[in-house]
Design a protein around this motif. Sequence first.
Motif, short mmCIF file in Angstrom:
data_model
loop_
_atom_site.label_atom_id
_atom_site.label_comp_id
_atom_site.label_asym_id
_atom_site.label_seq_id
_atom_site.Cartn_x
_atom_site.Cartn_y
_atom_site.Cartn_z
N PRO A 10 0.83 -1.21 0.00
CA PRO A 10 0.00 0.00 0.00
C PRO A 10 0.87 1.26 0.00
N LEU A 11 0.23 2.35 -0.34
CA LEU A 11 0.94 3.65 -0.27
C LEU A 11 0.50 4.35 1.00
N GLU A 12 1.01 3.90 2.10
CA GLU A 12 0.54 4.45 3.38
C GLU A 12 1.17 5.81 3.65
N ASN A 13 0.36 6.68 4.19
CA ASN A 13 0.86 8.00 4.57
C ASN A 13 1.92 7.84 5.65
N ASP A 14 2.91 8.69 5.59
CA ASP A 14 3.95 8.72 6.62
C ASP A 14 4.77 7.42 6.69
N SER A 15 4.73 6.63 5.61
CA SER A 15 5.55 5.41 5.62
C SER A 15 6.91 5.72 4.98
N LEU A 16 7.88 4.85 5.26
CA LEU A 16 9.19 4.95 4.62
C LEU A 16 9.23 3.87 3.54
N ARG A 17 9.49 4.28 2.31
CA ARG A 17 9.48 3.31 1.21
C ARG A 17 10.86 3.30 0.54
N PHE A 18 11.36 2.10 0.30
CA PHE A 18 12.66 2.00 -0.36
C PHE A 18 12.75 0.74 -1.21
N ALA A 19 13.73 0.72 -2.09
CA ALA A 19 13.97 -0.46 -2.94
C ALA A 19 15.33 -1.03 -2.58
N VAL A 20 15.55 -2.30 -2.93
CA VAL A 20 16.83 -2.96 -2.65
C VAL A 20 17.31 -3.66 -3.92
N ILE A 21 18.57 -3.40 -4.28
CA ILE A 21 19.19 -4.12 -5.40
C ILE A 21 20.55 -4.62 -4.93
N GLY A 22 21.06 -5.64 -5.61
CA GLY A 22 22.38 -6.15 -5.22
C GLY A 22 23.10 -6.81 -6.37
N ASP A 23 24.43 -6.72 -6.35
CA ASP A 23 25.27 -7.34 -7.39
C ASP A 23 24.79 -6.93 -8.77
N ASN A 24 24.54 -5.65 -8.88
CA ASN A 24 23.88 -5.12 -10.07
C ASN A 24 24.83 -4.55 -11.12
N GLY A 25 26.04 -4.13 -10.71
CA GLY A 25 26.85 -3.28 -11.58
C GLY A 25 27.57 -3.92 -12.73
N THR A 26 26.84 -4.62 -13.58
CA THR A 26 27.46 -5.29 -14.72
C THR A 26 27.48 -4.40 -15.96
N GLY A 27 26.52 -3.51 -16.06
CA GLY A 27 26.38 -2.72 -17.29
C GLY A 27 25.71 -3.51 -18.40
N ASP A 28 25.22 -4.70 -18.09
CA ASP A 28 24.58 -5.55 -19.11
C ASP A 28 23.06 -5.37 -19.10
N LYS A 29 22.42 -6.03 -20.06
CA LYS A 29 20.98 -5.85 -20.25
C LYS A 29 20.14 -6.12 -18.99
N PRO A 30 20.41 -7.20 -18.27
CA PRO A 30 19.57 -7.43 -17.07
C PRO A 30 19.60 -6.24 -16.09
N GLU A 31 20.76 -5.62 -15.94
CA GLU A 31 20.82 -4.46 -15.04
C GLU A 31 19.94 -3.32 -15.57
N TYR A 32 20.02 -3.10 -16.88
CA TYR A 32 19.20 -2.03 -17.46
C TYR A 32 17.71 -2.37 -17.37
N ASP A 33 17.38 -3.64 -17.53
CA ASP A 33 15.97 -4.05 -17.42
C ASP A 33 15.45 -3.80 -16.01
N ILE A 34 16.26 -4.16 -15.03
CA ILE A 34 15.85 -3.93 -13.63
C ILE A 34 15.74 -2.43 -13.38
N GLY A 35 16.67 -1.67 -13.94
CA GLY A 35 16.60 -0.20 -13.80
C GLY A 35 15.29 0.34 -14.39
N GLY A 36 14.89 -0.21 -15.53
CA GLY A 36 13.63 0.20 -16.17
C GLY A 36 12.43 -0.17 -15.31
N LYS A 37 12.47 -1.36 -14.74
CA LYS A 37 11.37 -1.81 -13.87
C LYS A 37 11.25 -0.90 -12.64
#
Lengths: 282, 190
Positions: free
Chosen positions: A27-54
Amino acid sequence: MRKFKIPLSVVILFAAFLSHAQEIRLPLENDSLRFAVIGDNGTGDKPEYDIGGKLTAVHAMWPFDFVLMMGDNLYGGEAPRDFQNKFEKPYQALLSSGVKFYATLGNHDDPARQVPYKPFNMGGKHYYTFKPKEGVRFFSLDSNYMDKTQLDWFEKELKSSGSEWKIVFFHHPIYSSGLRHGSNLELRSVLEPLMVKYGVDVVMSGHEHFYERIKAQKNIRYFIVGSSGQLRKRNIGKTALTDKGFDQDNVFMLAMIAGDAMSFQVISRAGQTLNTGGVMWE
Amino acid sequence: MFAIVPCVLVVLLAGAPQRGQLDTKDPAIKEFNEHVQKYMDLHKKIERSLPPLDKKESDPAKIVNHQKALSVAIRAARPEAVRGDIFRPDVQPVFLMIIKEQLSSGKGATARAMILGDGNPKSPESPAKVDLSVNAEYPAKAPLSTVPPSVLLSLPRLPDGLEYRFVGRHLILYDGPANLIVDVLPDAIR
């Protein structure tokens, strides 16, 4: 009866929106803290860009404040162009929108080049803490080099952090069902006693190129998010640790803290929701 | 009177370093610490002479250029530096003993795997070779080995900026901010 014509361009745009539309179960709750988590991402390859797009598409529907990076932020070279191709470009839209990234160091990262790099928000330190909201504190550790100076700092910060959400993130998981690496017992022996003593709630790591949610260990919840660029298929072994595991596609995680509850959703590169759940602050 | 002897022994043993632990009173360790400090004094002096790098720099080119300028200046300031200047012959056996003890202890296998795993630049995954010469630049494409806490907690503490790292089985003293190999202890893992 008069026919109402929809221009072809609108149809195409709508179809494109539907194909990128991502179901967000948080949900988009008021006054909540929202964040995303990524890991082992820095390849510069297509999967990284796809995740960036998502992530960009998700951010448009469910605005999050920042992204945690679990390390291995830049693989195989750290020239200025690598910072661009493996970080600035894949997440360009998010960076332009003012989304902050908080990095931790992986074994493929050069501290001297990444620590002062402003967009990683490390404050010029190998390890650091930040409090994005009253009642929630994050700690980023350098698990490549856990010396006495760092351990003393970690204990001092934990001790003074008071009663609030304590979320710790570092690269090497201390609980893991990975066939390649597995649980890092060396780190566990020095970190776990401190984290138990001072009531850490959640620990997030990468290093293993898959997603794994570990069953609570000594009242601490562990997550591995290490496949936002890299992927090691069929690498989760059968252990009693796994609550949920996924090693078939790249993933990222969304999390929201509202009061005493943290909710999370893990999404694959294909847009599939792989895991949802909650953690209660105790 | 006989009761005093065991008491004295207990006190003496309590103060003595255990196997695999550092004896900070060892003259070789004291000398090592002095050489480390001497190097860091030089590093700091040179760093102060360069245009400062913002601790929050958005331009990676400026970070890379600063690192290169620092390494060039440090190298120029110690052209005669050779292996063993800091890991001097007297202290080498102490390091070898500590590392051996830690890698053969209960958690030794994990520690060894951590050092020699895919973060080690000699691992098959590493895209670059490391020149193990004093004053050599550490290749940007080579990963830095992960050093287990058990080993780090047993070796002499280093000041901020200097680190122990492994290249294959060799221990190096690494100046991170300057990206320089400061000294090498060959075959530290045996």
